[in-house]
Design a protein around this motif. Structure first.
Motif, PDB file in Angstrom:
ATOM      1  N   GLN A   2       0.800  -1.327  -0.042  1.00 39.96           N
ATOM      2  CA  GLN A   2       0.013   0.081   0.618  1.00 39.96           C
ATOM      3  C   GLN A   2       0.546   1.355  -0.396  1.00 39.96           C
ATOM      4  OE1 GLN A   2      -2.645   0.176   2.901  1.00 39.96           O
ATOM      5  NE2 GLN A   2      -3.815   1.879   2.346  1.00 39.96           N
ATOM      6  N   LYS A   3       0.854   2.593  -1.010  1.00 41.03           N
ATOM      7  CA  LYS A   3       1.396   3.565  -0.808  1.00 41.03           C
ATOM      8  C   LYS A   3       0.808   4.275  -0.687  1.00 41.03           C
ATOM      9  CE  LYS A   3       3.696   5.957  -4.080  1.00 41.03           C
ATOM     10  NZ  LYS A   3       4.344   5.680  -5.837  1.00 41.03           N
ATOM     11  N   THR A   4       0.586   5.712   0.058  1.00 41.50           N
ATOM     12  CA  THR A   4       0.162   6.979  -0.143  1.00 41.50           C
ATOM     13  C   THR A   4       0.143   7.324  -0.787  1.00 41.50           C
ATOM     14  OG1 THR A   4      -0.563   5.493   2.296  1.00 41.50           O
ATOM     15  CG2 THR A   4      -0.780   8.258   1.859  1.00 41.50           C
ATOM     16  N   LEU A   5      -0.953   8.393  -1.554  1.00 43.16           N
ATOM     17  CA  LEU A   5      -0.834   8.998  -2.423  1.00 43.16           C
ATOM     18  C   LEU A   5      -0.258  10.856  -1.832  1.00 43.16           C
ATOM     19  CD1 LEU A   5      -2.505   7.434  -5.818  1.00 43.16           C
ATOM     20  CD2 LEU A   5      -0.145   7.650  -5.021  1.00 43.16           C
ATOM     21  N   HIS A   6      -2.053  10.461  -1.083  1.00 44.11           N
ATOM     22  CA  HIS A   6      -1.899  12.020  -0.345  1.00 44.11           C
ATOM     23  C   HIS A   6      -2.793  12.566   0.813  1.00 44.11           C
ATOM     24  CE1 HIS A   6      -2.529  17.025  -0.902  1.00 44.11           C
ATOM     25  NE2 HIS A   6      -4.162  16.554  -0.445  1.00 44.11           N
ATOM     26  N   SER A   7      -2.604  12.644   2.038  1.00 42.21           N
ATOM     27  CA  SER A   7      -3.164  12.472   2.718  1.00 42.21           C
ATOM     28  C   SER A   7      -3.487  14.241   2.822  1.00 42.21           C
ATOM     29  CB  SER A   7      -1.788  12.796   4.038  1.00 42.21           C
ATOM     30  OG  SER A   7      -1.150  10.948   3.538  1.00 42.21           O
ATOM     31  N   TRP A   8      -4.931  14.323   3.239  1.00 45.71           N
ATOM     32  CA  TRP A   8      -5.206  15.459   4.635  1.00 45.71           C
ATOM     33  C   TRP A   8      -6.369  15.239   4.843  1.00 45.71           C
ATOM     34  CZ3 TRP A   8     -10.720  17.090   2.862  1.00 45.71           C
ATOM     35  CH2 TRP A   8     -10.576  18.814   4.011  1.00 45.71           C
ATOM     36  N   LYS A   9      -6.153  16.324   6.517  1.00 45.80           N
ATOM     37  CA  LYS A   9      -6.928  16.215   7.855  1.00 45.80           C
ATOM     38  C   LYS A   9      -6.598  14.543   7.779  1.00 45.80           C
ATOM     39  CE  LYS A   9      -9.934  19.892   7.266  1.00 45.80           C
ATOM     40  NZ  LYS A   9     -11.606  20.307   7.609  1.00 45.80           N
ATOM     41  N   ASN A  10      -8.058  13.384   8.725  1.00 44.31           N
ATOM     42  CA  ASN A  10      -7.757  12.636   8.612  1.00 44.31           C
ATOM     43  C   ASN A  10      -8.323  11.764   6.942  1.00 44.31           C
ATOM     44  OD1 ASN A  10     -10.586  13.282   8.783  1.00 44.31           O
ATOM     45  ND2 ASN A  10     -11.067  13.002  10.565  1.00 44.31           N
ATOM     46  N   LEU A  11      -8.456  12.302   6.375  1.00 48.19           N
ATOM     47  CA  LEU A  11      -8.019  11.741   4.980  1.00 48.19           C
ATOM     48  C   LEU A  11      -6.646  11.422   4.211  1.00 48.19           C
ATOM     49  CD1 LEU A  11     -10.991  13.379   3.323  1.00 48.19           C
ATOM     50  CD2 LEU A  11     -11.344  11.718   4.801  1.00 48.19           C
ATOM     51  N   SER A  12      -7.087  10.050   3.605  1.00 48.43           N
ATOM     52  CA  SER A  12      -5.437   9.540   2.837  1.00 48.43           C
ATOM     53  C   SER A  12      -6.356   8.754   1.597  1.00 48.43           C
ATOM     54  CB  SER A  12      -4.767   9.225   3.599  1.00 48.43           C
ATOM     55  OG  SER A  12      -5.322   7.356   4.518  1.00 48.43           O
ATOM     56  N   LEU A  13      -5.781   8.802   0.734  1.00 51.79           N
ATOM     57  CA  LEU A  13      -5.866   8.656  -1.173  1.00 51.79           C
ATOM     58  C   LEU A  13      -4.056   7.242  -0.738  1.00 51.79           C
ATOM     59  CD1 LEU A  13      -7.316   8.628  -3.583  1.00 51.79           C
ATOM     60  CD2 LEU A  13      -5.205   9.941  -4.533  1.00 51.79           C
ATOM     61  N   VAL A  14      -4.765   6.681  -1.132  1.00 49.11           N
ATOM     62  CA  VAL A  14      -4.067   5.224  -0.957  1.00 49.11           C
ATOM     63  C   VAL A  14      -4.665   4.282  -2.603  1.00 49.11           C
ATOM     64  CG1 VAL A  14      -3.477   4.956   1.372  1.00 49.11           C
ATOM     65  CG2 VAL A  14      -5.231   3.642   0.484  1.00 49.11           C
ATOM     66  N   GLU A  15      -2.714   3.655  -3.380  1.00 51.52           N
ATOM     67  CA  GLU A  15      -3.405   2.744  -3.734  1.00 51.52           C
ATOM     68  C   GLU A  15      -2.363   1.613  -3.565  1.00 51.52           C
ATOM     69  OE1 GLU A  15      -1.784   3.835  -8.487  1.00 51.52           O
ATOM     70  OE2 GLU A  15       0.316   2.797  -7.005  1.00 51.52           O
ATOM     71  N   GLU A  16      -3.380   0.777  -4.032  1.00 49.44           N
ATOM     72  CA  GLU A  16      -2.388  -0.965  -3.262  1.00 49.44           C
ATOM     73  C   GLU A  16      -3.145  -1.806  -4.609  1.00 49.44           C
ATOM     74  OE1 GLU A  16      -4.634  -2.235  -0.034  1.00 49.44           O
ATOM     75  OE2 GLU A  16      -6.404  -1.029  -0.799  1.00 49.44           O
ATOM     76  N   THR A  17      -2.340  -3.185  -4.461  1.00 52.91           N
ATOM     77  CA  THR A  17      -2.343  -4.026  -4.997  1.00 52.91           C
ATOM     78  C   THR A  17      -3.036  -5.048  -4.420  1.00 52.91           C
ATOM     79  OG1 THR A  17       0.100  -3.664  -6.648  1.00 52.91           O
ATOM     80  CG2 THR A  17      -0.434  -5.376  -6.810  1.00 52.91           C
ATOM     81  N   LEU A  18      -4.126  -5.710  -4.970  1.00 53.15           N
ATOM     82  CA  LEU A  18      -4.489  -6.371  -4.064  1.00 53.15           C
ATOM     83  C   LEU A  18      -4.704  -7.720  -5.182  1.00 53.15           C
ATOM     84  CD1 LEU A  18      -7.610  -3.791  -3.448  1.00 53.15           C
ATOM     85  CD2 LEU A  18      -6.165  -4.909  -1.943  1.00 53.15           C
ATOM     86  N   THR A  19      -4.998  -9.132  -4.536  1.00 56.48           N
ATOM     87  CA  THR A  19      -5.657 -10.244  -5.201  1.00 56.48           C
ATOM     88  C   THR A  19      -7.190 -10.475  -4.467  1.00 56.48           C
ATOM     89  OG1 THR A  19      -3.727 -11.130  -4.488  1.00 56.48           O
ATOM     90  CG2 THR A  19      -5.153 -12.802  -5.386  1.00 56.48           C
ATOM     91  N   LEU A  20      -7.824  -9.948  -5.752  1.00 57.76           N
ATOM     92  CA  LEU A  20      -9.932  -9.742  -5.664  1.00 57.76           C
ATOM     93  C   LEU A  20      -9.872 -11.364  -5.755  1.00 57.76           C
ATOM     94  CD1 LEU A  20     -10.307  -8.045  -9.581  1.00 57.76           C
ATOM     95  CD2 LEU A  20     -10.183  -7.000  -6.697  1.00 57.76           C
ATOM     96  N   PRO A  21     -11.025 -12.033  -5.610  1.00 55.55           N
ATOM     97  CA  PRO A  21     -10.993 -13.149  -4.723  1.00 55.55           C
ATOM     98  C   PRO A  21     -10.847 -13.668  -6.334  1.00 55.55           C
ATOM     99  CG  PRO A  21     -12.931 -11.554  -4.704  1.00 55.55           C
ATOM    100  CD  PRO A  21     -11.656 -10.651  -4.706  1.00 55.55           C
ATOM    101  N   ASN A  22     -11.634 -13.179  -7.229  1.00 54.75           N
ATOM    102  CA  ASN A  22     -11.256 -14.263  -8.648  1.00 54.75           C
ATOM    103  C   ASN A  22      -9.680 -14.792  -8.638  1.00 54.75           C
ATOM    104  OD1 ASN A  22     -10.055 -12.103  -9.560  1.00 54.75           O
ATOM    105  ND2 ASN A  22     -12.070 -11.646 -11.103  1.00 54.75           N
ATOM    106  N   GLY A  23      -9.151 -14.439  -8.177  1.00 57.79           N
ATOM    107  CA  GLY A  23      -7.701 -14.498  -8.472  1.00 57.79           C
ATOM    108  C   GLY A  23      -7.193 -13.145  -8.881  1.00 57.79           C
ATOM    109  N   VAL A  24      -7.979 -12.674  -9.438  1.00 59.55           N
ATOM    110  CA  VAL A  24      -7.152 -11.404 -10.580  1.00 59.55           C
ATOM    111  C   VAL A  24      -6.480 -10.311  -9.216  1.00 59.55           C
ATOM    112  CG1 VAL A  24      -7.625  -9.275 -12.069  1.00 59.55           C
ATOM    113  CG2 VAL A  24      -8.403 -11.854 -12.670  1.00 59.55           C
TER     114      VAL A  24
END
Length: 172
Positions: A2-24
């Motif tokens: 997980q990588k935080t792209l931007h934070s403001w107040k108590n919010l953050s924009l994050v990018e992450e690599t996920l494995t979905l339930p279908n394996g993708v």
């Protein structure tokens, strides 16, 4: 990962690599949000509290019920009591949970906790945030429902809380 792209107040924009339930494996960008509370409040005269609030993101005024963001690790019920008083100047003796909402699940993990408050007492402890421009209104249930039907109220959390209160028999 997980990588935080931007934070403001108590919010953050994050990018992450996920494995979905279908394996993708997929990259997903989302907003981390601490959650919020939404309060449908009924006065001793049977009116509902409604806020006419200026929303800078939309550059317009919205009619909506009181609501607010949770502070770090704050209990939702504690936040609901705080937000009702800060935004309306009322406290409530009687509270009921109306459940939860997931308003923007496609790109945000926010959960909104819905409450019905009654037995209100005016405390006049209005403490709106400096970036909040709010007018407190008292409207009848019929008027509120009519405004929803007429698109005068388009706020999703307001419509959902009213719907849940009506369906549960809490509001009639």
């Amino acid at each position: 990962m997980q990588k935080t792209l931007h934070s403001w107040k108590n919010l953050s924009l994050v990018e992450e690599t996920l494995t979905l339930p279908n394996g993708v494996v997929a990259n997903h960008t989302s907003i981390n949000h601490p959650g919020a509370v939404v309060i449908l409040a009924k006065t001793p005269t049977g009116k509902l509290l409604l806020l006419n609030q200026y929303r800078p993101s939309l550059k317009t005024w919205l009619l909506e019920i009181p609501a607010g963001t949770l502070e770090n690790n704050e209990d939702p019920f504690t936040a609901a009591k705080r937000e009702l008083e800060e935004e309306t100047g009322y406290s409530a003796k009687k509270w009921q949970s109306l459940g939860k909402l997931t308003p923007m699940a496609g790109f945000c993990n926010e959960i909104q906790y819905l409450y019905f408050a009654e037995d209100l007492q005016l405390t006049q402890r209005l403490q709106a945030d400096t970036d909040e421009v709010i007018e407190v209104l008292e409207v009848s249930i019929d008027e509120l429902l009519q405004w929803i039907q007429q698109d005068k109220i388009s706020d999703a959390k307001t419509i959902a809380a009213v719907s849940k209160a009506l369906l549960s028999g809490t509001l009639s």
